[in-house]
Each structure stands twice: as structure tokens, then as C-alpha cells.
Design an enzyme around this catalytic site. Structure first.
Site, mmCIF file in Angstrom:
data_model
loop_
_atom_site.group_PDB
_atom_site.id
_atom_site.type_symbol
_atom_site.label_atom_id
_atom_site.label_comp_id
_atom_site.label_asym_id
_atom_site.label_seq_id
_atom_site.Cartn_x
_atom_site.Cartn_y
_atom_site.Cartn_z
ATOM 1 N N ARG A 128 0.483 -1.722 -0.312
ATOM 2 C CA ARG A 128 0.107 0.424 -0.356
ATOM 3 C C ARG A 128 1.263 1.010 -0.242
ATOM 4 N NH1 ARG A 128 -4.804 -0.821 0.485
ATOM 5 N NH2 ARG A 128 -6.071 -2.889 1.101
ATOM 6 N N ASP A 185 -14.004 -4.295 -3.016
ATOM 7 C CA ASP A 185 -15.339 -3.560 -2.460
ATOM 8 C C ASP A 185 -17.241 -3.128 -3.975
ATOM 9 O OD1 ASP A 185 -14.720 -4.208 -0.512
ATOM 10 O OD2 ASP A 185 -14.080 -1.894 0.174
ATOM 11 N N MET A 235 -16.080 -6.902 4.316
ATOM 12 C CA MET A 235 -15.354 -6.079 3.915
ATOM 13 C C MET A 235 -16.103 -5.049 2.706
ATOM 14 S SD MET A 235 -11.713 -7.925 2.503
ATOM 15 C CE MET A 235 -10.491 -6.831 3.358
#
Length: 438
Positions: A154, A210, A253
Site C-alpha cells: 500500500r 468492494d 469487507m
């Protein structure tokens, strides 16, 4: 910019070479045709938009159709491509990597394909990660496994340093597989490349479990996510019905959008409550969640609750905003919070048995199912066709069930969310039987 130019894709320059693909330009010869640059698809399919365009005498807003071009920008045999995967894990990443390598090698004859290890860190020499050469033989079986063959991380790195690395390795095209933050990084790379007048194509393949990338129909891995979650909900239902006043809470999630939670509940219709980030629900009071849950237990003696990780954040009184390396707000644990509040509420009322399940990391590390595998391969192929044609700063995606190229700047303006007045959410409410608001 005129609104009709909203979805125009940037090009590195005029095509210089004929495509090595032996396709057709003639209809009816039973061979797939090259896609023309003028082949566009209307974005807004509503009659209202159509009539407005007629009234105003303007062309409708259109998207560029994805696919192979007859004339391409790069000399395929002497081109170098690179692939990077960033952000959280998601089913299908390895399928996309494999699809990119196979398309570059077998369709266009690209001889040098580099894998960038551990996300954008791999483009920063200070991190010590070395680029690795990818071949069809190396990636031929990776689609059978979840995770990412290349590793991920990330957070961004210095854009100038990353472009330096691309130039130092004579990379002509970079394929970045990632979500909102990754795609914004691709756009930043593209801008720096333009400043230098360099000829490097940067392409995004939208990846977010998502399903919150705006404008596009769906991001890869999403369907596998709720597919994997569905039997977990079935088993959670068995747990709940196995106890008097049994309650199962399953956290899935969904940081800002509740598509996985809602879709899993529709796919396995044993769920009684779906709580998503898009809805502001209250716990207490006559219409609050706890009172509605109590009525459910009085009537049915069990309840299954699915909650998206970003739901109910307004219930935490004192929140310190903390962001992860990708710039995403780290949410409080709504699953544990709900378990505690439910336990407290029923303590002096009725005996309850609560089971709390968080399968998030199992779900996101699963290999892609058959439907997602098909989707991943097609996205990869279209990304390669676009890059070879010299297009840049775009995502290969599906809109209105057609494969198209969309500027990264358009899909990163905002996140896609469930429309609480839309038919999809109404279907969820019909399936669960929960109130329209709590």
C-alpha cells in the site's frame, strides 16, 4: 472541455506500425474485425438523455470501444512491458497477470515483460526489490491460486523516481492492477511522463473487492467475493438456528460501499439484517436496530446479521481519524462493537447466544471463480490492445455490459455506492425483511 469529450482517451502519438494480429476489416467473413477509432458506445442509455440530445441538437456522451486496432503505436517485437499489483488482495489478480503476459507474448510477440515486485515499492530502487522477467511458462498456472504472484504493498512512492525507473529499464507500457489509490497513482505517472515528453503508456485494470470504482459495471474479484461469502452465511445461519435466541454476526469487507454484504445476502437468502456504510442506522429507541432485533428474536428465536466493515461508524462517539498507507480511513471494528452492544442490551431481558465471524481475509485471498476468471482474461486482453495502440491513462473496463476504455480521471472522481432508493437495495430489503430504515 465539451461534455461530449469527457471520455476521450489520451494517445502517445500517431500509430506507426501495422498490428501483427491477423484480423479482418470485412463484415461477414467470420473473422473478428479490428475495432475502429470511431467506434463509440453511448454512455447514458436512458430515453430522457436521448430526448435531451435530440432537443439540444448535440451528440450523446460516448465511450471508446475496447479492442484491437489495425494500426498500433509500438513496435511490438522490440517493446518492453511491465506489470505491477498494488493495494489489498482480491480474487483474480493472478488471472489478470497471466492474461496480460499471454496477450503480450502470443498476440503481439512482445519479448520482454517485467514484473514489478511489491506494488509501487518495486519502482523505487531504494526499496531493494528487483524487477523480474515474466514468461508464459512462469505464469501459466498462477490463475489457480489467490493472492498476487508479484506481491503487493500500500502507499505511493515518489512519482519522479518511479518514472526514472521506467525510463532506466526502457519500459514502453506499464499495466497497474489496483483500486482507487493505485489508479490515481497511474494518472500521476502519466502526467509526469507527459511532462518529460516520454512515450510510455500507463494503463489501469480496476481492482477493488468492494466494487466501489465509479462508472464501471463491476470490478473483477467482486463476484468471487460474495460467492465465497455465501456458504459462510449459510453456516452462520445454522449456528444461529442451533441455539435458543441464537444470533450470528458476520462482518464482510466494504469500507465505503456495502456491495459485498448486500450481494452475499441476496445470494444466500438466510440473512435477516444487512448493515452497510450507505445507511445511517441508530441502535436505540423504538425504531432502532436493537429494538427491531428484539422483535425478530421474539418471533423467530434466531437472527443472522451481515455487516460491512464501514457500516455504523457514526455510532462511535470519539473517533480518531487514522489513515492507512493508501490514504483510506481505518474504521473502528463495527462487528465487535455490535456484539458488545447486543450483549449489553439483552443482558437483563432474554438469554441470547452470539457468534461473531470475520472471514474477510479468507474471502479476499480466494482464487477467482469461473465467471471472474473469464472477466479477468477479457479485461487483460483489452488492456493490452489499448496500450499497444498507444493509448494511455485509461482503464479497461465494462460499462453497460460492453468493454470500453475510460479515462482514469473519470473513474477516480468519487466512489460508487449503493443507491438506497434503487432497485438493488430494495431487493436486499425484500430478501431480509428488515425495515426500510432503523
Amino acid at each position: 472541455m465539451d461534455n461530449t469529450d469527457r471520455f476521450n482517451i489520451e494517445n502517445l502519438g500517431a500509430p506507426q506500425y501495422r498490428s501483427p494480429l491477423k484480423l479482418s476489416t470485412v463484415e461477414g467473413d467470420q473473422i473478428f474485425n479490428f475495432v475502429s477509432e470511431s467506434n463509440r458506445l453511448v454512455f447514458d442509455l436512458s430515453m430522457e438523455h436521448y430526448n435531451q440530445c435530440l432537443t439540444d441538437g448535440v451528440q450523446p456522451v460516448c465511450l471508446e470501444k475496447a479492442g484491437p486496432r489495425q494500426d498500433i503505436f509500438f513496435d511490438a517485437e522490440n517493446a518492453t512491458a511491465a506489470i505491477v499489483t498494488c493495494g489489498g488482495l482480491c480474487p483474480g489478480i493472478n488471472n489478470v497477470i497471466r492474461g496480460l503476459v499471454m496477450a503480450l507474448h502470443y498476440f503481439y510477440g512482445v519479448k520482454k515483460i517485467l514484473g514489478v515486485p511489491y506494488g509501487y515499492e518495486g519502482l523505487n530502487p531504494e526499496k531493494g526489490h528487483k524487477l523480474t522477467e515474466l514468461t508464459p511458462d512462469k505464469v501459466k498456472d498462477i490463475h489457480q491460486f489467490g493472492g498476487t504472484f508479484l506481491g503487493s504493498s500500500r502507499g505511493g512512492q515518489d512519482v519522479s523516481v518511479m518514472v526514472d525507473t521506467l525510463e532506466a529499464n526502457q519500459i514502453d507500457m506499464l499495466f497497474a492492477i489496483g483500486g482507487d489509490g493505485t489508479l490515481k497513482g497511474v494518472n500521476a505517472l502519466g502526467k509526469e511522463i507527459s511532462k518529460r515528453n516520454a512515450k510510455i503508456s500507463v494503463v489501469g485494470i480496476p481492482k477493488t473487492i468492494d466494487n466501489d470504482i465509479d462508472l464501471i459495471d463491476e470490478s473483477f474479484g467482486f463476484e468471487t467475493a460474495f460467492d465465497v461469502a455465501s456458504p459462510i452465511l449459510r453456516d452462520a445461519h445454522n449456528e444461529a438456528t442451533g441455539a435458543y435466541n441464537g444470533i450470528s454476526i458476520i462482518k464482510l469487507m466494504g469500507r465505503d460501499s456495502g456491495f459485498i454484504a448486500a450481494s452475499a445476502a441476496l445470494a444466500m437468502p438466510v440473512v435477516n439484517f444487512v448493515l452497510v456504510p450507505e445507511m445511517d442506522f441508530k441502535l436505540d429507541g423504538e425504531g432502532g436496530f436493537l429494538k427491531v432485533l428484539e422483535k425478530r428474536l421474539q418471533k423467530k428465536k434466531h437472527a443472522v446479521i451481515v455487516v460491512a466493515e464501514g457500516a455504523g461508524q457514526q455510532l462511535f462517539k470519539e473517533r480518531t481519524i487514522v489513515k492507512d498507507a493508501s490514504g483510506n480511513i481505518q474504521h473502528e471494528d463495527i462487528g465487535v462493537f455490535l456484539k458488545e452492544k447486543i450483549t449489553e442490551y439483552f443482558k437483563d431481558k432474554i438469554p441470547v447466544t452470539i457468534k461473531y465471524i470475520d472471514p474477510s481475509y479468507i474471502v479476499r485471498c480466494a482464487p477467482a471463480n469461473s465467471s471472474d476468471s473469464v472477466f479477468c482474461s477479457r479485461l487483460a486482453y483489452h488492456a493490452v490492445h489499448g496500450a499497444m495502440a498507444g493509448k494511455t491513462k485509461f482503464v479497461a473496463s465494462r460499462v453497460n455490459n460492453n468493454y470500453v476504455y475510460v479515462p482514469i480521471s473519470e473513474v477516480t472522481k468519487k466512489r460508487k455506492k449503493i443507491d438506497l432508493e434503487g432497485e438493488f437495495w430494495f431487493s436486499v430489503l425484500q430478501s431480509t425483511g428488515q425495515p426500510f430504515s432503523m
